[in-house]
Structures are given as structure tokens and as C-alpha cells.
Design a protein around this motif. Structure first.
Motif, PDB file in Angstrom:
ATOM      1  N   GLY A  10       0.753  -1.219  -0.133  1.00 51.31           N
ATOM      2  CA  GLY A  10       0.037   0.026  -0.128  1.00 51.31           C
ATOM      3  C   GLY A  10       0.708   1.346   0.129  1.00 51.31           C
ATOM      4  N   GLU A  11       0.127   2.183   0.361  1.00 53.79           N
ATOM      5  CA  GLU A  11       0.978   3.596   0.303  1.00 53.79           C
ATOM      6  C   GLU A  11       1.766   3.863   1.464  1.00 53.79           C
ATOM      7  OE1 GLU A  11      -0.656   8.222   0.162  1.00 53.79           O
ATOM      8  OE2 GLU A  11      -1.921   6.815  -0.633  1.00 53.79           O
ATOM      9  N   SER A  12       2.717   4.243   1.330  1.00 57.48           N
ATOM     10  CA  SER A  12       3.676   4.620   2.633  1.00 57.48           C
ATOM     11  C   SER A  12       3.343   5.818   3.368  1.00 57.48           C
ATOM     12  CB  SER A  12       5.077   5.362   2.115  1.00 57.48           C
ATOM     13  OG  SER A  12       5.643   4.013   1.414  1.00 57.48           O
ATOM     14  N   LEU A  13       3.401   5.629   4.830  1.00 54.75           N
ATOM     15  CA  LEU A  13       2.951   6.860   5.656  1.00 54.75           C
ATOM     16  C   LEU A  13       3.917   8.096   5.503  1.00 54.75           C
ATOM     17  CD1 LEU A  13       2.047   4.675   8.791  1.00 54.75           C
ATOM     18  CD2 LEU A  13       0.462   5.627   6.988  1.00 54.75           C
ATOM     19  N   SER A  14       3.469   9.185   5.962  1.00 55.08           N
ATOM     20  CA  SER A  14       4.275  10.249   6.079  1.00 55.08           C
ATOM     21  C   SER A  14       4.837  10.562   7.475  1.00 55.08           C
ATOM     22  CB  SER A  14       3.751  11.565   5.544  1.00 55.08           C
ATOM     23  OG  SER A  14       2.708  11.859   6.538  1.00 55.08           O
ATOM     24  N   HIS A  15       4.461   9.777   8.437  1.00 49.82           N
ATOM     25  CA  HIS A  15       4.921   9.923   9.668  1.00 49.82           C
ATOM     26  C   HIS A  15       4.958   8.550  10.296  1.00 49.82           C
ATOM     27  CE1 HIS A  15       4.022  14.148   9.157  1.00 49.82           C
ATOM     28  NE2 HIS A  15       4.841  14.514   9.956  1.00 49.82           N
ATOM     29  N   CYS A  16       5.772   8.258  11.048  1.00 51.05           N
ATOM     30  CA  CYS A  16       6.164   7.026  11.726  1.00 51.05           C
ATOM     31  C   CYS A  16       4.936   6.407  12.522  1.00 51.05           C
ATOM     32  CB  CYS A  16       7.492   6.965  12.712  1.00 51.05           C
ATOM     33  SG  CYS A  16       7.691   5.348  13.247  1.00 51.05           S
ATOM     34  N   GLU A  17       4.452   5.517  12.417  1.00 56.94           N
ATOM     35  CA  GLU A  17       3.216   4.968  13.365  1.00 56.94           C
ATOM     36  C   GLU A  17       3.420   4.744  14.870  1.00 56.94           C
ATOM     37  OE1 GLU A  17       1.405   1.722  11.363  1.00 56.94           O
ATOM     38  OE2 GLU A  17       2.862   0.222  11.923  1.00 56.94           O
ATOM     39  N   GLU A  18       4.946   4.771  15.065  1.00 51.96           N
ATOM     40  CA  GLU A  18       5.236   4.297  16.416  1.00 51.96           C
ATOM     41  C   GLU A  18       5.611   5.582  17.338  1.00 51.96           C
ATOM     42  OE1 GLU A  18       8.018   1.160  17.452  1.00 51.96           O
ATOM     43  OE2 GLU A  18       6.581  -0.128  16.281  1.00 51.96           O
ATOM     44  N   CYS A  19       6.395   6.529  16.633  1.00 53.38           N
ATOM     45  CA  CYS A  19       6.997   7.533  17.578  1.00 53.38           C
ATOM     46  C   CYS A  19       6.478   8.893  16.693  1.00 53.38           C
ATOM     47  CB  CYS A  19       8.761   7.695  17.149  1.00 53.38           C
ATOM     48  SG  CYS A  19       9.472   8.285  15.655  1.00 53.38           S
ATOM     49  N   GLY A  20       5.983   8.897  15.644  1.00 49.02           N
ATOM     50  CA  GLY A  20       5.302  10.076  15.087  1.00 49.02           C
ATOM     51  C   GLY A  20       6.195  11.003  14.131  1.00 49.02           C
ATOM     52  N   GLU A  21       7.628  10.471  14.399  1.00 47.34           N
ATOM     53  CA  GLU A  21       8.752  11.464  13.642  1.00 47.34           C
ATOM     54  C   GLU A  21       8.380  11.439  11.934  1.00 47.34           C
ATOM     55  OE1 GLU A  21      11.395  13.188  14.163  1.00 47.34           O
ATOM     56  OE2 GLU A  21      10.884  13.036  16.387  1.00 47.34           O
ATOM     57  N   LYS A  22       8.677  12.529  11.217  1.00 47.50           N
ATOM     58  CA  LYS A  22       8.529  12.288   9.797  1.00 47.50           C
ATOM     59  C   LYS A  22       9.423  11.169   9.164  1.00 47.50           C
ATOM     60  CE  LYS A  22       8.358  15.608   5.955  1.00 47.50           C
ATOM     61  NZ  LYS A  22       7.461  15.039   5.177  1.00 47.50           N
ATOM     62  N   ILE A  23       8.848  10.662   8.124  1.00 43.54           N
ATOM     63  CA  ILE A  23       9.716   9.794   7.281  1.00 43.54           C
ATOM     64  C   ILE A  23       9.978  10.481   6.118  1.00 43.54           C
ATOM     65  CG2 ILE A  23       9.399   7.719   6.036  1.00 43.54           C
ATOM     66  CD1 ILE A  23       7.254   6.638   8.023  1.00 43.54           C
ATOM     67  N   PRO A  24      11.493  10.529   6.058  1.00 45.14           N
ATOM     68  CA  PRO A  24      11.749  11.247   4.774  1.00 45.14           C
ATOM     69  C   PRO A  24      11.408  10.724   3.303  1.00 45.14           C
ATOM     70  CG  PRO A  24      13.728  10.566   6.043  1.00 45.14           C
ATOM     71  CD  PRO A  24      12.539   9.922   6.691  1.00 45.14           C
ATOM     72  N   GLU A  25      11.279  11.688   2.419  1.00 42.57           N
ATOM     73  CA  GLU A  25      10.385  11.447   1.100  1.00 42.57           C
ATOM     74  C   GLU A  25      11.410  10.295   0.313  1.00 42.57           C
ATOM     75  OE1 GLU A  25       7.968  11.166  -1.883  1.00 42.57           O
ATOM     76  OE2 GLU A  25       7.864  12.350  -0.084  1.00 42.57           O
ATOM     77  N   ALA A  26      12.540  10.313   0.455  1.00 44.20           N
ATOM     78  CA  ALA A  26      13.387   9.115  -0.189  1.00 44.20           C
ATOM     79  C   ALA A  26      13.306   7.835   0.386  1.00 44.20           C
ATOM     80  CB  ALA A  26      15.060   9.446   0.039  1.00 44.20           C
ATOM     81  N   ARG A  27      13.072   7.766   1.696  1.00 44.35           N
ATOM     82  CA  ARG A  27      12.686   6.432   2.226  1.00 44.35           C
ATOM     83  C   ARG A  27      11.114   5.851   1.654  1.00 44.35           C
ATOM     84  NH1 ARG A  27      13.412   2.419   5.788  1.00 44.35           N
ATOM     85  NH2 ARG A  27      11.939   1.771   7.531  1.00 44.35           N
ATOM     86  N   ARG A  28      10.275   6.750   1.621  1.00 45.35           N
ATOM     87  CA  ARG A  28       8.955   6.459   1.502  1.00 45.35           C
ATOM     88  C   ARG A  28       8.854   6.111   0.205  1.00 45.35           C
ATOM     89  NH1 ARG A  28       6.836  11.900   3.403  1.00 45.35           N
ATOM     90  NH2 ARG A  28       5.715  11.744   1.377  1.00 45.35           N
ATOM     91  N   GLN A  29       9.862   6.537  -0.920  1.00 42.33           N
ATOM     92  CA  GLN A  29       9.789   6.216  -2.155  1.00 42.33           C
ATOM     93  C   GLN A  29      10.567   4.975  -2.464  1.00 42.33           C
ATOM     94  OE1 GLN A  29      11.306   9.374  -4.695  1.00 42.33           O
ATOM     95  NE2 GLN A  29       9.535  10.831  -4.515  1.00 42.33           N
ATOM     96  N   ALA A  30      11.724   4.576  -1.737  1.00 42.92           N
ATOM     97  CA  ALA A  30      12.362   3.474  -1.939  1.00 42.92           C
ATOM     98  C   ALA A  30      11.827   2.084  -1.151  1.00 42.92           C
ATOM     99  CB  ALA A  30      13.949   3.762  -1.054  1.00 42.92           C
ATOM    100  N   VAL A  31      10.992   2.447  -0.319  1.00 41.77           N
ATOM    101  CA  VAL A  31      10.443   1.210   0.522  1.00 41.77           C
ATOM    102  C   VAL A  31       8.728   1.370   0.465  1.00 41.77           C
ATOM    103  CG1 VAL A  31      10.230   0.000   2.692  1.00 41.77           C
ATOM    104  CG2 VAL A  31      12.425   1.141   2.218  1.00 41.77           C
ATOM    105  N   PRO A  32       8.335   0.698  -0.496  1.00 45.46           N
ATOM    106  CA  PRO A  32       6.929   0.863  -0.745  1.00 45.46           C
ATOM    107  C   PRO A  32       6.034   0.322   0.706  1.00 45.46           C
ATOM    108  CG  PRO A  32       7.837  -0.529  -2.433  1.00 45.46           C
ATOM    109  CD  PRO A  32       8.924  -0.278  -1.589  1.00 45.46           C
ATOM    110  N   GLY A  33       5.105   0.967   0.993  1.00 46.53           N
ATOM    111  CA  GLY A  33       4.568   0.667   2.238  1.00 46.53           C
ATOM    112  C   GLY A  33       5.157   0.943   3.523  1.00 46.53           C
ATOM    113  N   VAL A  34       6.285   1.841   3.520  1.00 44.36           N
ATOM    114  CA  VAL A  34       6.958   1.893   4.855  1.00 44.36           C
ATOM    115  C   VAL A  34       5.970   2.516   5.851  1.00 44.36           C
ATOM    116  CG1 VAL A  34       7.693   4.259   4.010  1.00 44.36           C
ATOM    117  CG2 VAL A  34       9.027   2.571   5.657  1.00 44.36           C
ATOM    118  N   ARG A  35       6.032   2.215   7.039  1.00 41.14           N
ATOM    119  CA  ARG A  35       5.178   2.541   8.223  1.00 41.14           C
ATOM    120  C   ARG A  35       6.018   3.148   9.341  1.00 41.14           C
ATOM    121  NH1 ARG A  35       0.804   1.569   6.234  1.00 41.14           N
ATOM    122  NH2 ARG A  35      -0.614   1.840   8.120  1.00 41.14           N
TER     123      ARG A  35
END
Length: 88
Positions: free
Chosen positions: A33-58
Motif C-alpha cells: 500500500g501507500e507509505s505513511l508520511s509519519h512513523c506510526e510508532e514515534c510520530g517522526e516524519k519519514i523522509p521522502e526518499a525512504r517512502r519512495q524506496a520502501v513501498p508501504g513503509v510505516r
């Protein structure tokens, strides 16, 4: 060559089953699915490069590293026994 009560190819069947289990476990951990913009555990912003590199990153990198460390502690247990222990 079978030894004792084991049938022909029993050791190889056990090895194949262990590999199949590991592949299934790895596939189940792939993101979907779609990657989250913020970590579901700590709430920190997930970098755009990580979201593009890892599909469905949470998770952010820090939380993912912690989770990987926890899972590594438990994933090494082989209920079927190792190939070496079977051949001795």
C-alpha cells in the motif's frame, strides 16, 4: 541415504521446509500500500526518499532498526533442528 527411522530425502525435505518458512516470513513482512508520511510508532516524519524506496513503509529508520533487532532475537530458532544436528 536414510539413517535410522528417517526416510530417503528426509533431511533435504526438512531443509526445504525451513527455507520455505523463511521465505514466507520475509514475504509477510514486505510493505504494502501507500507509505505513511509519519512513523506510526514515534510520530517522526519519514523522509521522502525512504517512502519512495520502501513501498508501504510505516516506520522511521530508528523505529524500524529497533523492530528488526527485536525480531532477529526470535527468528533464529529452528523448531526442526539444524542440518548439522541431523547429520551427526
Amino acid at each position: 541415504m536414510a539413517t535410522g527411522w528417517a526416510g530417503d530425502g528426509a533431511v533435504q525435505d526438512q531443509i526445504d521446509s525451513t527455507v520455505e518458512d523463511a521465505v514466507q516470513r520475509a514475504r509477510s513482512q514486505l510493505g504494502r500500500g501507500e507509505s505513511l508520511s509519519h512513523c506510526e510508532e514515534c510520530g517522526e516524519k519519514i523522509p521522502e526518499a525512504r517512502r519512495q524506496a520502501v513501498p508501504g513503509v510505516r516506520l522511521c529508520i530508528k523505529c524500524q532498526a529497533e523492530r528488526d533487532k527485536e525480531e532477529a532475537r526470535f527468528s533464529g530458532y529452528n523448531r526442526r533442528g539444524s542440518k548439522d544436528s541431523q547429520l551427526r
